[in-house]
Design a protein around this motif. Structure first.
Motif, mmCIF file in Angstrom:
data_model
loop_
_atom_site.group_PDB
_atom_site.id
_atom_site.type_symbol
_atom_site.label_atom_id
_atom_site.label_comp_id
_atom_site.label_asym_id
_atom_site.label_seq_id
_atom_site.Cartn_x
_atom_site.Cartn_y
_atom_site.Cartn_z
ATOM 1 N N GLN A 285 0.828 -1.205 0.000
ATOM 2 C CA GLN A 285 0.000 0.000 0.000
ATOM 3 C C GLN A 285 0.863 1.257 0.000
ATOM 4 O OE1 GLN A 285 -2.745 -0.406 3.267
ATOM 5 N NE2 GLN A 285 -3.793 -2.141 2.316
ATOM 6 N N SER A 286 2.098 1.129 0.465
ATOM 7 C CA SER A 286 3.025 2.250 0.447
ATOM 8 C C SER A 286 3.733 2.382 -0.901
ATOM 9 C CB SER A 286 4.067 2.066 1.556
ATOM 10 O OG SER A 286 5.088 3.022 1.445
ATOM 11 N N ARG A 287 4.008 1.231 -1.567
ATOM 12 C CA ARG A 287 4.834 1.231 -2.777
ATOM 13 C C ARG A 287 4.033 0.990 -4.066
ATOM 14 N NH1 ARG A 287 10.355 0.088 -2.901
ATOM 15 N NH2 ARG A 287 11.415 0.567 -0.953
ATOM 16 N N LEU A 288 3.196 -0.059 -4.073
ATOM 17 C CA LEU A 288 2.541 -0.486 -5.309
ATOM 18 C C LEU A 288 1.565 0.552 -5.841
ATOM 19 C CD1 LEU A 288 2.005 -2.615 -7.456
ATOM 20 C CD2 LEU A 288 0.429 -3.735 -5.877
ATOM 21 N N ILE A 289 0.799 1.201 -4.948
ATOM 22 C CA ILE A 289 -0.174 2.206 -5.393
ATOM 23 C C ILE A 289 0.510 3.298 -6.201
ATOM 24 C CG2 ILE A 289 -1.749 4.025 -4.583
ATOM 25 C CD1 ILE A 289 -2.390 2.216 -2.202
ATOM 26 N N LEU A 290 1.652 3.745 -5.702
ATOM 27 C CA LEU A 290 2.400 4.805 -6.375
ATOM 28 C C LEU A 290 2.935 4.320 -7.723
ATOM 29 C CD1 LEU A 290 3.395 7.669 -6.165
ATOM 30 C CD2 LEU A 290 5.317 6.884 -4.825
ATOM 31 N N GLU A 291 3.448 3.085 -7.754
ATOM 32 C CA GLU A 291 3.973 2.525 -9.003
ATOM 33 C C GLU A 291 2.862 2.388 -10.050
ATOM 34 O OE1 GLU A 291 7.035 1.818 -9.778
ATOM 35 O OE2 GLU A 291 8.161 1.624 -7.912
ATOM 36 N N LEU A 292 1.687 1.950 -9.610
ATOM 37 C CA LEU A 292 0.553 1.823 -10.530
ATOM 38 C C LEU A 292 0.145 3.182 -11.091
ATOM 39 C CD1 LEU A 292 -1.568 -0.740 -8.469
ATOM 40 C CD2 LEU A 292 -0.591 -1.172 -10.720
ATOM 41 N N ARG A 293 0.139 4.201 -10.238
ATOM 42 C CA ARG A 293 -0.236 5.541 -10.679
ATOM 43 C C ARG A 293 0.779 6.122 -11.651
ATOM 44 N NH1 ARG A 293 -0.368 8.373 -5.994
ATOM 45 N NH2 ARG A 293 1.400 9.722 -6.410
ATOM 46 N N LEU A 294 2.068 5.937 -11.355
ATOM 47 C CA LEU A 294 3.114 6.475 -12.219
ATOM 48 C C LEU A 294 3.139 5.790 -13.588
ATOM 49 C CD1 LEU A 294 6.026 6.833 -9.636
ATOM 50 C CD2 LEU A 294 4.652 8.676 -10.619
ATOM 51 N N ASN A 295 2.654 4.541 -13.646
ATOM 52 C CA ASN A 295 2.620 3.812 -14.913
ATOM 53 C C ASN A 295 1.267 3.919 -15.625
ATOM 54 O OD1 ASN A 295 5.220 1.977 -15.411
ATOM 55 N ND2 ASN A 295 4.873 2.134 -13.203
ATOM 56 N N GLY A 296 0.397 4.788 -15.113
ATOM 57 C CA GLY A 296 -0.873 5.061 -15.785
ATOM 58 C C GLY A 296 -1.847 3.900 -15.795
ATOM 59 N N ILE A 297 -1.818 3.052 -14.765
ATOM 60 C CA ILE A 297 -2.696 1.886 -14.695
ATOM 61 C C ILE A 297 -4.084 2.315 -14.215
ATOM 62 C CG2 ILE A 297 -3.038 -0.400 -13.695
ATOM 63 C CD1 ILE A 297 -0.551 -0.192 -15.491
ATOM 64 N N THR A 298 -5.124 1.976 -15.005
ATOM 65 C CA THR A 298 -6.487 2.375 -14.635
ATOM 66 C C THR A 298 -7.482 1.221 -14.663
ATOM 67 O OG1 THR A 298 -6.905 3.004 -16.939
ATOM 68 C CG2 THR A 298 -6.167 4.765 -15.437
ATOM 69 N N THR A 299 -7.109 0.053 -15.209
ATOM 70 C CA THR A 299 -8.031 -1.078 -15.290
ATOM 71 C C THR A 299 -7.418 -2.318 -14.640
ATOM 72 O OG1 THR A 299 -7.182 -1.876 -17.426
ATOM 73 C CG2 THR A 299 -8.921 -0.191 -17.478
ATOM 74 N N ILE A 300 -8.289 -3.266 -14.298
ATOM 75 C CA ILE A 300 -7.828 -4.517 -13.684
ATOM 76 C C ILE A 300 -6.929 -5.289 -14.640
ATOM 77 C CG2 ILE A 300 -8.638 -6.833 -13.027
ATOM 78 C CD1 ILE A 300 -10.786 -5.591 -11.403
ATOM 79 N N GLU A 301 -7.280 -5.292 -15.925
ATOM 80 C CA GLU A 301 -6.481 -6.025 -16.911
ATOM 81 C C GLU A 301 -5.055 -5.480 -16.958
ATOM 82 O OE1 GLU A 301 -10.628 -6.617 -17.492
ATOM 83 O OE2 GLU A 301 -9.501 -4.735 -17.524
ATOM 84 N N GLN A 302 -4.928 -4.146 -17.008
ATOM 85 C CA GLN A 302 -3.598 -3.517 -17.024
ATOM 86 C C GLN A 302 -2.846 -3.816 -15.730
ATOM 87 O OE1 GLN A 302 -4.730 0.586 -17.550
ATOM 88 N NE2 GLN A 302 -4.591 0.500 -19.782
ATOM 89 N N ALA A 303 -3.576 -3.767 -14.608
ATOM 90 C CA ALA A 303 -2.937 -3.980 -13.297
ATOM 91 C C ALA A 303 -2.385 -5.396 -13.175
ATOM 92 C CB ALA A 303 -3.945 -3.697 -12.179
#
Length: 456
Positions: A285-303
């Motif tokens: 919750q400290s690391r992955l959320i930020l990484e997902l946001r910086l990589n423009g992830i918006t859908t479950i498939e992309q995640a």
């Protein structure tokens, strides 16, 4: 204080014409150096004892603009990163190379705590903030201080790691706003001996599908583990009395798949018992959320695609090396066995139209040559929904393929004259060596029901 001590000692020595040897012993220097300091005192006075670098910033000190930039970036872009992760992100994305300790000094000066801060640090900062709150009369300032005061979280008790890689896999799911402004469940499996993530999958809810995908990753990459350690909720819960169908009894479905693979399932209702997986969610919750946001992830498939590369990166940084740890994973099963084992089994009866109804659709039975098969009304069997969503039907010792019956014919026999008549297509039907025998599945269900009665 050292400079002051030297100054007072030499001043007294000069004024009283004291003993130089005693002064040298007191200051821990030679008598020749005492003579130098006497000459300096006579020529320059107290200024001689002031160090030449006093008031001068070291060469490697960050300038105020860089410090301000680091503070602003954390508040606006990287606000949910811990300090060590933030220092890595600054180097990777901003080209600023700075140590985690320097980051900590800059942010702690503004009373910004890391999401991974220790309890003692939180207590100390909270005490400082309460003191500031009592010493200020500005309502605006009081509101700011109150916003910064953090609640202290309970830590999970520590225990020794397992001796072998694959001996104990802790599994759980965490509901959080991981990406895209929606709450999703991250299903995780972590090896107790190494701390490595061995499987991860996003889904909208904590589901059997989520844990089947995690188990599939474990089987394909590592093999068959010895034991799963889980909680007693949702997917690992025994069948509820009001559950309308066996396919919703997810404990039985997951438990039966594990039984066929020889995997033991251990459950606990105490979250602290599986502290390893609980702690990893805090880290993610400290690391992955930020990484997902910086990589423009918006859908479950992309995640879920992003998780494949992120797990490797995470394990390389945090997991213990397995070089000196014995692996007890059994040999990886082939893709076909994984597909057939991670199935959802459902009891059904054939109706008077020689069909079965499943998921509000009607299906007919086909043999390996694609020809329809007919049974008497009321014949019981078992629908098998494989991991790749293919459907089969088992009657006794025989397995058939299922074909959906459409609500309307696709082509008319009376008007579509140019269309050639379709011949039956051969269908792949798995051999009866699979674990789908109805008798063994029903025996497993009865055992689970008896176990539930004993624990009730």
């Amino acid at each position: 204080m050292k400079e002051q001590e030297k100054y007072e000692t030499i001043k007294k020595l000069v004024e009283t014409n004291g003993n130089k040897k005693r002064a040298a012993l007191k200051l821990g220097c030679t008598q020749r150096h005492i003579n130098r300091m006497i000459k300096g005192y006579v020529d320059e006075g107290k200024d001689f004892f002031v160090h030449g670098n006093k008031g001068r910033k070291p060469k490697h000190t960050l300038n105020d603009e860089t410090k301000k930039l680091i503070l602003n970036l954390y508040n606006t872009k990287y606000y949910d990163a811990n300090f060590e992760h933030y220092s890595e992100l600054l180097e990777e994305y901003e080209g600023i190379k700075i140590s985690p300790s320097a980051v900590r000094s800059i942010l702690m000066a503004e009373q910004i705590l890391s999401p991974m801060a220790h309890r003692s640090t939180k207590k100390r900062i909270k005490k400082q903030l309460l003191k500031q709150k009592n010493n200020t009369s500005s309502k605006k300032e009081i509101e700011k201080i109150e916003d910064k005061i953090l609640e202290i979280e309970d830590a999970h008790p520590r225990r020794p790691r397992c001796a072998n890689f694959g001996e104990l896999i802790q599994m759980d799911a965490s509901l959080h706003e991981w990406f895209g402004g929606i709450n999703t469940q991250l299903h995780i499996a972590i090896d107790d001996a190494t701390g490595a993530i061995v499987g991860a999958y996003f889904d909208l809810q904590e589901t059997l599908n989520g844990y089947y995908n995690v188990l599939s990753q474990i089987l394909k990459i590592y093999g068959i583990p010895y034991m799963f350690f889980t909680d007693r909720r949702t997917v690992f819960e025994y069948k509820q009395k009001k559950s309308p169908s066996i396919e919703e009894d997810t404990f039985t479905q997951f438990g039966y798949a594990c039984k066929q693979l020889g995997i033991v399932i251990k459950t606990s209702s105490v979250p602290q018992a599986k502290g390893r997986v609980e702690r990893i969610f805090k880290t993610l919750q400290s690391r992955l959320i930020l990484e997902l946001r910086l990589n423009g992830i918006t859908t479950i498939e992309q995640a879920n695609i992003f998780l494949n590369s992120y797990i490797k990166k995470y394990n390389a940084k945090f997991a213990l090396s397995i070089n000196n740890i014995k692996s007890v994973f059994e040999k990886q099963p082939d893709d076909e066995k994984i597909n057939l084992t991670l199935a959802i089994l459902s009891s059904r009866k054939i109706d008077n139209g020689h069909c079965i109804k499943y998921e509000n659709k009607y299906f007919r039975l086909l043999d390996p040559n694609g020809n329809p098969v007919y049974y008497y009304k009321g014949t019981s069997g078992m629908v098998i929904k494989a991991f790749n969503k293919e459907l089969y039907f088992c009657v006794g010792e025989t397995v058939y393929a299922l074909e959906e019956i459409p609500s309307h014919e696709r082509k008319s026999k009376n008007f579509d004259f140019d269309t050639p008549e379709e011949k039956p297509k051969k269908r792949y039907i798995p051999p009866m060596s699979h674990p789908w025998k109805q008798a063994s599945f029903e025996k497993f269900m009865n055992k689970q029901a008896h176990r539930k009665e004993l624990t009730a």
